[in-house]
Write a protein that holds these residues in place. Structure first.
Motif, PDB file in Angstrom:
ATOM      1  N   ARG A  68       1.133  -1.338   0.309  1.00 10.25           N
ATOM      2  CA  ARG A  68       0.288   0.024  -0.102  1.00 10.25           C
ATOM      3  C   ARG A  68       0.881   0.834   0.068  1.00 10.25           C
ATOM      4  O   ARG A  68       2.248   1.645   0.100  1.00 10.25           O
ATOM      5  CB  ARG A  68      -0.695   0.139   1.366  1.00 10.25           C
ATOM      6  CG  ARG A  68      -1.773   1.004   1.376  1.00 10.25           C
ATOM      7  CD  ARG A  68      -2.619   0.847   1.935  1.00 10.25           C
ATOM      8  NE  ARG A  68      -4.012  -0.316   2.532  1.00 10.25           N
ATOM      9  CZ  ARG A  68      -4.045  -0.626   3.345  1.00 10.25           C
ATOM     10  NH1 ARG A  68      -4.634  -0.487   4.723  1.00 10.25           N
ATOM     11  NH2 ARG A  68      -5.558  -1.699   3.057  1.00 10.25           N
ATOM     12  N   LYS A 116      -8.264  -0.161  -9.736  1.00 14.11           N
ATOM     13  CA  LYS A 116      -8.413  -1.087  -8.536  1.00 14.11           C
ATOM     14  C   LYS A 116      -9.862  -0.878  -8.686  1.00 14.11           C
ATOM     15  O   LYS A 116     -11.163   0.210  -8.419  1.00 14.11           O
ATOM     16  CB  LYS A 116      -7.454  -0.421  -7.057  1.00 14.11           C
ATOM     17  CG  LYS A 116      -8.109  -2.047  -6.077  1.00 14.11           C
ATOM     18  CD  LYS A 116      -7.331  -1.573  -4.548  1.00 14.11           C
ATOM     19  CE  LYS A 116      -7.430  -1.904  -3.334  1.00 14.11           C
ATOM     20  NZ  LYS A 116      -8.935  -3.485  -3.405  1.00 14.11           N
ATOM     21  N   ARG A 152     -11.378 -10.748  -5.166  1.00 10.43           N
ATOM     22  CA  ARG A 152     -10.632 -11.402  -5.297  1.00 10.43           C
ATOM     23  C   ARG A 152     -10.850 -12.613  -5.896  1.00 10.43           C
ATOM     24  O   ARG A 152     -11.429 -13.277  -5.191  1.00 10.43           O
ATOM     25  CB  ARG A 152      -9.545 -11.287  -5.013  1.00 10.43           C
ATOM     26  CG  ARG A 152      -7.567 -11.946  -5.512  1.00 10.43           C
ATOM     27  CD  ARG A 152      -7.099 -10.121  -6.232  1.00 10.43           C
ATOM     28  NE  ARG A 152      -5.814 -11.082  -6.635  1.00 10.43           N
ATOM     29  CZ  ARG A 152      -4.879 -10.515  -6.730  1.00 10.43           C
ATOM     30  NH1 ARG A 152      -4.933 -10.128  -4.821  1.00 10.43           N
ATOM     31  NH2 ARG A 152      -3.944 -10.713  -6.821  1.00 10.43           N
ATOM     32  N   GLU A 209     -10.808  -9.814 -10.624  1.00 14.82           N
ATOM     33  CA  GLU A 209     -12.146  -9.487  -9.543  1.00 14.82           C
ATOM     34  C   GLU A 209     -13.452  -9.433 -10.055  1.00 14.82           C
ATOM     35  O   GLU A 209     -13.445  -9.375 -11.621  1.00 14.82           O
ATOM     36  CB  GLU A 209     -11.571  -7.776  -9.751  1.00 14.82           C
ATOM     37  CG  GLU A 209     -11.995  -7.301  -7.922  1.00 14.82           C
ATOM     38  CD  GLU A 209     -11.667  -7.457  -6.332  1.00 14.82           C
ATOM     39  OE1 GLU A 209     -11.454  -7.285  -5.591  1.00 14.82           O
ATOM     40  OE2 GLU A 209     -10.425  -7.737  -7.120  1.00 14.82           O
ATOM     41  N   VAL A 253      -3.761   0.464  -8.367  1.00 11.74           N
ATOM     42  CA  VAL A 253      -2.953   0.101  -8.731  1.00 11.74           C
ATOM     43  C   VAL A 253      -1.651   0.344  -9.623  1.00 11.74           C
ATOM     44  O   VAL A 253      -2.131  -0.011 -10.885  1.00 11.74           O
ATOM     45  CB  VAL A 253      -3.117  -1.772  -8.833  1.00 11.74           C
ATOM     46  CG1 VAL A 253      -2.276  -2.196  -8.630  1.00 11.74           C
ATOM     47  CG2 VAL A 253      -4.218  -2.153  -7.891  1.00 11.74           C
ATOM     48  N   TRP A 260       3.963  -4.815  -6.679  1.00  9.28           N
ATOM     49  CA  TRP A 260       2.699  -4.471  -7.205  1.00  9.28           C
ATOM     50  C   TRP A 260       2.851  -3.709  -5.796  1.00  9.28           C
ATOM     51  O   TRP A 260       2.012  -4.003  -4.412  1.00  9.28           O
ATOM     52  CB  TRP A 260       1.348  -5.226  -6.970  1.00  9.28           C
ATOM     53  CG  TRP A 260       1.910  -6.713  -8.556  1.00  9.28           C
ATOM     54  CD1 TRP A 260       3.027  -6.162  -9.547  1.00  9.28           C
ATOM     55  CD2 TRP A 260       0.764  -7.292  -8.890  1.00  9.28           C
ATOM     56  NE1 TRP A 260       1.864  -7.538 -10.435  1.00  9.28           N
ATOM     57  CE2 TRP A 260       0.951  -8.086  -9.952  1.00  9.28           C
ATOM     58  CE3 TRP A 260      -0.678  -7.627  -8.279  1.00  9.28           C
ATOM     59  CZ2 TRP A 260       0.701  -8.731 -10.647  1.00  9.28           C
ATOM     60  CZ3 TRP A 260      -0.998  -8.786  -9.310  1.00  9.28           C
ATOM     61  CH2 TRP A 260      -0.709  -9.208 -10.103  1.00  9.28           C
ATOM     62  N   LYS A 298      -0.828  -0.394  -3.955  1.00  6.64           N
ATOM     63  CA  LYS A 298      -2.647   0.390  -4.510  1.00  6.64           C
ATOM     64  C   LYS A 298      -2.539   1.479  -3.888  1.00  6.64           C
ATOM     65  O   LYS A 298      -1.697   1.459  -2.731  1.00  6.64           O
ATOM     66  CB  LYS A 298      -3.285  -1.138  -3.756  1.00  6.64           C
ATOM     67  CG  LYS A 298      -2.899  -1.207  -2.006  1.00  6.64           C
ATOM     68  CD  LYS A 298      -4.305  -2.435  -1.415  1.00  6.64           C
ATOM     69  CE  LYS A 298      -4.079  -3.047  -0.888  1.00  6.64           C
ATOM     70  NZ  LYS A 298      -4.803  -3.397   0.106  1.00  6.64           N
TER      71      LYS A 298
END
Length: 276
Positions: A10, A25, A30, A71, A162, A179, A181
């Motif tokens: 994050r 996002k 998920r 997602e 993201v 990765w 977010k």
């Protein structure tokens, strides 16, 4: 077959870097979709099989030997992902909400693991696998432009973005800086109205003219802030019941949250700072 998904770090603010791609996002659940022996199986990120909940995804046209990461979302009347609608559909077979599986990565292709390939190459494979249709679509992405993308997200009240390293491998069951977010948090000022007994949680309220409107329970607060609270709230106790201790609404704080629920509660409120 289940594959434990790659997790995200994050960050508070977006950035511009052409070495990263930027994606929306999505505010849903998920989902790992696996198709082997011409049978589709669906799993949550915690390895709970949910195949029977989404029969429409068992009929999608993808090759055998495929594992996809994405997602699953339900959109509102404005076309925005709606988490509450998604949970209604997830929890009840009677729900009439239409779902869409938004795919952003491929882990197995033609029965072979492709997690070691750079993300950009996996995106190319994904483009060849998925034809956008009613219940499945590819997540769109751009090189860089994180700040501008995030501005659009804020203007439209979406969940966040993201950042993903364009050359990143798919790191199964790992959380990586590859990765990242960035959540589009909202902020508001609230008063603390009480404390939950047992598991930590604070009752929050919002001052509205001549009354205080309850807006839910805050479970996220740093240790120093908790110590300050414990040193102050005992002198403010007014009553208690089996579950809560209630206090005079004199302690004010600033909190961040995802959005308001349809019941008017703050979704996932988190402490920022005291303001009194």
């Amino acid at each position: 077959m289940f594959v434990s998904p790659m997790l995200l770090q994050r960050l508070d603010r977006p950035f511009d870097d052409e070495g990263y791609i930027t994606e929306l996002k999505l505010d849903g659940i998920r989902l790992i979709l696996s198709k082997f022996n011409n049978k589709v199986h669906l799993y949550t990120q915690h390895n709970n099989e949910v195949t029977s909940k989404f029969p429409e995804l068992q009929r999608i046209d993808i090759p055998d030997g495929t594992v996809l990461d994405g997602e699953i979302v339900v959109s509102d009347t404005e076309g925005k992902p709606d988490f509450e609608f998604m949970m209604e559909r997830f929890m009840s077979s009677r729900s009439e909400h239409s779902i869409q599986f938004c795919v952003f990565d491929v882990i197995y292709h033609e029965g072979k693991k492709v997690a070691h390939l750079p993300l950009i190459e996996r995106k190319e494979i994904l483009a060849s696998l998925i034809v956008n249709e009613e219940h499945i679509t590819k997540v769109q992405w751009v090189h860089g432009h994180g700040k501008a993308y995030f501005d659009i997200v804020k203007q439209n009240g979406l969940e966040g973005i993201v950042h993903k390293r364009a050359d990143s491998k798919y790191q199964i069951k790992k959380r990586s800086q590859d990765w990242i977010k960035v959540i589009n948090y909202q902020q508001t000022d609230a008063v603390i109205m009480g404390a939950r007994k047992g598991e930590f949680g604070l009752l929050l309220g919002i001052e509205e003219r001549d009354r205080i409107k309850p807006v839910g329970v805050m479970e996220f607060m740093n240790p120093d802030a908790k110590k300050q609270l414990y040193s102050r709230y005992r002198d403010l106790i007014t009553e208690e019941n089996e579950n809560f201790i209630f206090i005079e609404p004199k302690i004010k704080c600033r909190v961040k949250y995802r959005n308001y629920t349809k019941k008017g509660l703050l979704r996932i409120p988190s402490f920022i700072e005291y303001i009194s």
